[in-house]
Design an enzyme around this catalytic site. Structure first.
Site, mmCIF file in Angstrom:
data_model
loop_
_atom_site.group_PDB
_atom_site.id
_atom_site.type_symbol
_atom_site.label_atom_id
_atom_site.label_comp_id
_atom_site.label_asym_id
_atom_site.label_seq_id
_atom_site.Cartn_x
_atom_site.Cartn_y
_atom_site.Cartn_z
ATOM 1 C CB VAL A 182 -1.002 -0.007 1.263
ATOM 2 C CG1 VAL A 182 -1.739 1.187 1.546
ATOM 3 C CG2 VAL A 182 -1.910 -1.068 1.072
ATOM 4 C CD GLU A 231 -5.804 -0.681 1.219
ATOM 5 O OE1 GLU A 231 -5.801 -0.603 0.090
ATOM 6 O OE2 GLU A 231 -5.796 -1.701 1.816
ATOM 7 C CG ASN A 291 -12.204 -4.944 2.397
ATOM 8 O OD1 ASN A 291 -12.611 -4.514 0.975
ATOM 9 N ND2 ASN A 291 -11.141 -4.856 2.774
ATOM 10 C CG PHE A 319 -16.560 -8.574 -5.732
ATOM 11 C CD1 PHE A 319 -16.104 -7.868 -6.609
ATOM 12 C CD2 PHE A 319 -15.782 -9.336 -4.766
ATOM 13 C CE1 PHE A 319 -14.732 -7.492 -6.388
ATOM 14 C CE2 PHE A 319 -14.639 -9.011 -4.450
ATOM 15 C CZ PHE A 319 -14.175 -7.964 -5.445
ATOM 16 N N GLY A 350 -16.537 -19.789 -6.755
ATOM 17 C CA GLY A 350 -15.250 -20.458 -6.900
ATOM 18 C C GLY A 350 -15.078 -21.054 -5.650
ATOM 19 C CB CYS A 385 -7.877 -7.028 2.119
ATOM 20 S SG CYS A 385 -6.462 -6.138 1.877
ATOM 21 C CE LYS A 401 -6.047 -9.626 -6.769
ATOM 22 N NZ LYS A 401 -7.021 -8.169 -6.884
HETATM 23 C C1 UDX Z 1 -9.569 -6.301 -1.628
HETATM 24 C C2 UDX Z 1 -10.529 -5.439 -2.078
HETATM 25 O O1 UDX Z 1 -11.137 -5.468 -3.202
HETATM 26 C C3 UDX Z 1 -10.031 -3.966 -1.853
HETATM 27 O O2 UDX Z 1 -10.916 -2.840 -1.818
HETATM 28 C C4 UDX Z 1 -9.163 -3.929 -0.366
HETATM 29 O O3 UDX Z 1 -8.809 -2.650 -0.029
HETATM 30 C C5 UDX Z 1 -8.272 -4.893 -0.324
HETATM 31 O O4 UDX Z 1 -8.905 -6.223 -0.443
HETATM 32 P P1 UDX Z 1 -7.755 -7.830 -3.188
HETATM 33 O O5 UDX Z 1 -7.424 -8.715 -1.620
HETATM 34 O O6 UDX Z 1 -6.451 -7.445 -3.971
HETATM 35 O O7 UDX Z 1 -8.576 -6.569 -2.816
HETATM 36 O O8 UDX Z 1 -8.568 -8.765 -3.982
HETATM 37 P P2 UDX Z 1 -9.938 -8.747 -4.563
HETATM 38 O O9 UDX Z 1 -9.706 -8.650 -6.348
HETATM 39 O O10 UDX Z 1 -11.110 -7.939 -4.327
HETATM 40 O O11 UDX Z 1 -10.406 -10.216 -4.656
HETATM 41 C C6 UDX Z 1 -10.324 -10.771 -3.353
HETATM 42 C C7 UDX Z 1 -10.830 -12.471 -3.391
HETATM 43 O O12 UDX Z 1 -12.043 -12.527 -3.515
HETATM 44 C C8 UDX Z 1 -9.606 -13.188 -4.294
HETATM 45 O O13 UDX Z 1 -9.471 -14.256 -3.651
HETATM 46 C C9 UDX Z 1 -10.698 -13.511 -5.569
HETATM 47 O O14 UDX Z 1 -10.394 -14.614 -6.266
HETATM 48 C C10 UDX Z 1 -12.187 -13.543 -4.654
HETATM 49 N N1 UDX Z 1 -13.367 -13.379 -5.636
HETATM 50 C C11 UDX Z 1 -13.633 -12.240 -5.915
HETATM 51 C C12 UDX Z 1 -14.322 -14.318 -5.819
HETATM 52 O O15 UDX Z 1 -14.145 -15.460 -5.360
HETATM 53 N N2 UDX Z 1 -15.465 -14.071 -6.603
HETATM 54 C C13 UDX Z 1 -15.513 -12.931 -6.817
HETATM 55 O O16 UDX Z 1 -16.698 -12.531 -7.529
HETATM 56 C C14 UDX Z 1 -14.857 -11.688 -6.719
#
Ligand code: UDX
Length: 432
Positions: free
Chosen positions: A13, A150, A207, A248, A252, A259, A319
């Protein structure tokens, strides 16, 4: 107007925040306690894998520097972002020792009224008020404090910083919030000004809501499997409702990362500490834990006992687009399979090194073909483009068995069946 900015903590960050603010014309001094990291940043080398960061650091190298010396950083800056990790303690409260060190140093250097501390790290609601009280106790009443959470997604963090959906700023004194807001005004995003506890809560609530959305669609997927519906189409149909929205809603193998799991638990604890039992979040966490393990049941349905079965995991990072293994579903899945005495192999385009430190007993491959050759079953765990784009009919040929579990619904079930796979998605029924 260019400002003098400090950033404490040059992690994911902090570094993205610093580089983005430097790219907007500000003079940025990053401070970290890790000498190797500081040296890398000074040499223009990002210590983390994030798309576009190297280029951005290069473009603004005259305005971005790093130091080990907190005092030096404080003297070079007026607005000081705090982006250190604030790991939860056993009670679920945040460990604020790193933040307190900053306050001690501010006291020692005799900080003038100029400084405004800006909390970027996710901290439990109430942290800002504690820090404010500590500042006042140390005779630093003139030092400002704001909360500015953030919302950066790994892999697209630079775009998220420079084109945010919104900027949230909580302050105790309007002038401090004004100074922080001025930094973001050129971005043209809505800026929400509020109190410090409210800003802190917005981060957690956002979140937790997104995590709830994922666990919800995962449960819908599990029901779809029972009744013969297809969750990808259900999600599409739901997402067309403007009140729900399409994002979202991908079912899966569960959410991971640095986070969501941490923040959902922290919010649950926080509620508990104040006497409120946050029932919904308890389920969100439990559903996610079960979701990671459901793949094992799917494999057993096809293979029976998993002892000595060769299972290939494609993708390990939580991811695509990152080498981050924190709370990755692959870790739990690999451990469960090993506990079933299966032989587990794994491929990931970038996370192999990080994974080696996290999961023991797995055979790692840096080539997907070597990983799938001779496997009884393949599990698509992370939807990296290089994995989704594999020549799947050829994968079917080089395997020993025919089981394919598509943990991200990233493949076309009809194509997979045509290629000769016994296909299992998440919440969808493969055509027979
Ligand atoms: C997240 C938040 O989006 C961000 O705003 C915050 O500040 C930090 O946490 P990040 O951890 O980078 O960001 O990942 P993100 O892309 O949000 O995905 C999180 C997890 O959810 C991943 O494991 C992803 O595979 C899963 N996911 C996401 C799903 O299983 N299904 C979805 O539809 C979306």
């Amino acid at each position: 107007m260019p400002e003098r900015i400090g950033v404490i903590g040059a992690g994911y960050v902090g570094l993205v925040t610093g580089a983005c603010l430097a790219s907007m014309g500000h003079q940025v001094t990053l401070r970290d306690i890790d000498e190797a990291k500081v040296r890398m940043i000074e040499g223009g080398d990002p210590p983390i894998h994030e798309d576009g960061l190297r280029q951005l650091m290069h473009e603004c190298r005259d305005r971005l520097r790093a130091t080990l010396d907190l005092g030096e950083m404080l003297e070079a800056s007026q607005i000081v972002f705090i982006a250190v990790d604030t790991p939860p303690t056993h009670s679920g409260d945040a460990d604020l020792s790193r933040v307190m060190t900053v306050l001690d140093e501010l006291e020692q250097i005799g900080a003038t009224g100029d400084h405004v501390l800006v909390m970027k790290s996710t901290v439990p609601v109430g942290t800002g008020e504690r820090v404010r009280a500590e500042l006042d106790k140390r005779g630093l009443e003139h030092v400002g404090y704001c909360s500015n959470p953030e919302f950066l997604k790994e892999g697209v963090a630079i775009a998220d910083f420079l084109s945010p959906d919104r900027v949230v700023i909580g302050d105790f004194r309007a002038a401090d919030g004004d100074a922080v807001a001025a930094l973001y005004e050129p971005l043209g995003a809505p800026i929400l000004r509020t109190s410090v506890p409210t800003a802190e809560m917005i981060k957690y609530a956002s979140n937790a809501f997104l995590a709830t959305k994922i666990s919800f669609i995962n449960e819908i997927a599990n029901v779809c499997e029972e009744v013969g519906a297809d969750v990808t189409e259900v999600a599409e149909g739901m997402g067309l409702d403007a009140r729900i929205g399409p994002k979202f809603l991908s079912a899966g193998v569960g959410f991971g990362g640095s986070c969501f799991p941490k923040d959902v638990s922290a919010l649950k604890q926080l509620a508990g500490n104040s006497g409120y039992h946050f029932q919904l979040l308890t389920s969100v966490i439990e559903v996610n834990e079960l979701q990671k393990r459901r793949v094992v049941g799917k494999l057993k349905r096809h293979l029976g006992d998993l002892e000595n079965k060769e299972i290939a995991l494609l993708g390990l990072a939580f991811k695509p687009g990152t080498d981050d293994m924190r709370e990755a579903s692959s870790v739990v899945l690999a451990a469960r399979l090993l506990a079933e005495a299966a032989s587990v192999r794994a491929y990931d385009p970038v996370a192999i090194d990080a994974a080696r430190h996290t999961v023991r007993g797995v055979e790692f491959y840096d080539d997907p073909w070597a990983c799938v050759t001779g496997a009884d079953a393949v599990v698509l765990v992370t939807e990296w483009p290089e994995i989704v784009g594999l020549d799947w009919p050829k994968v079917a040929q080089v395997m020993r068995g025919d089981v394919l579990v598509d943990g991200r619904n990233a493949l076309d079930p009809a194509d997979a069946v045509a290629a000769g796979f016994a296909y299992e998605g998440i919440g969808r029924v493969a055509p027979s």
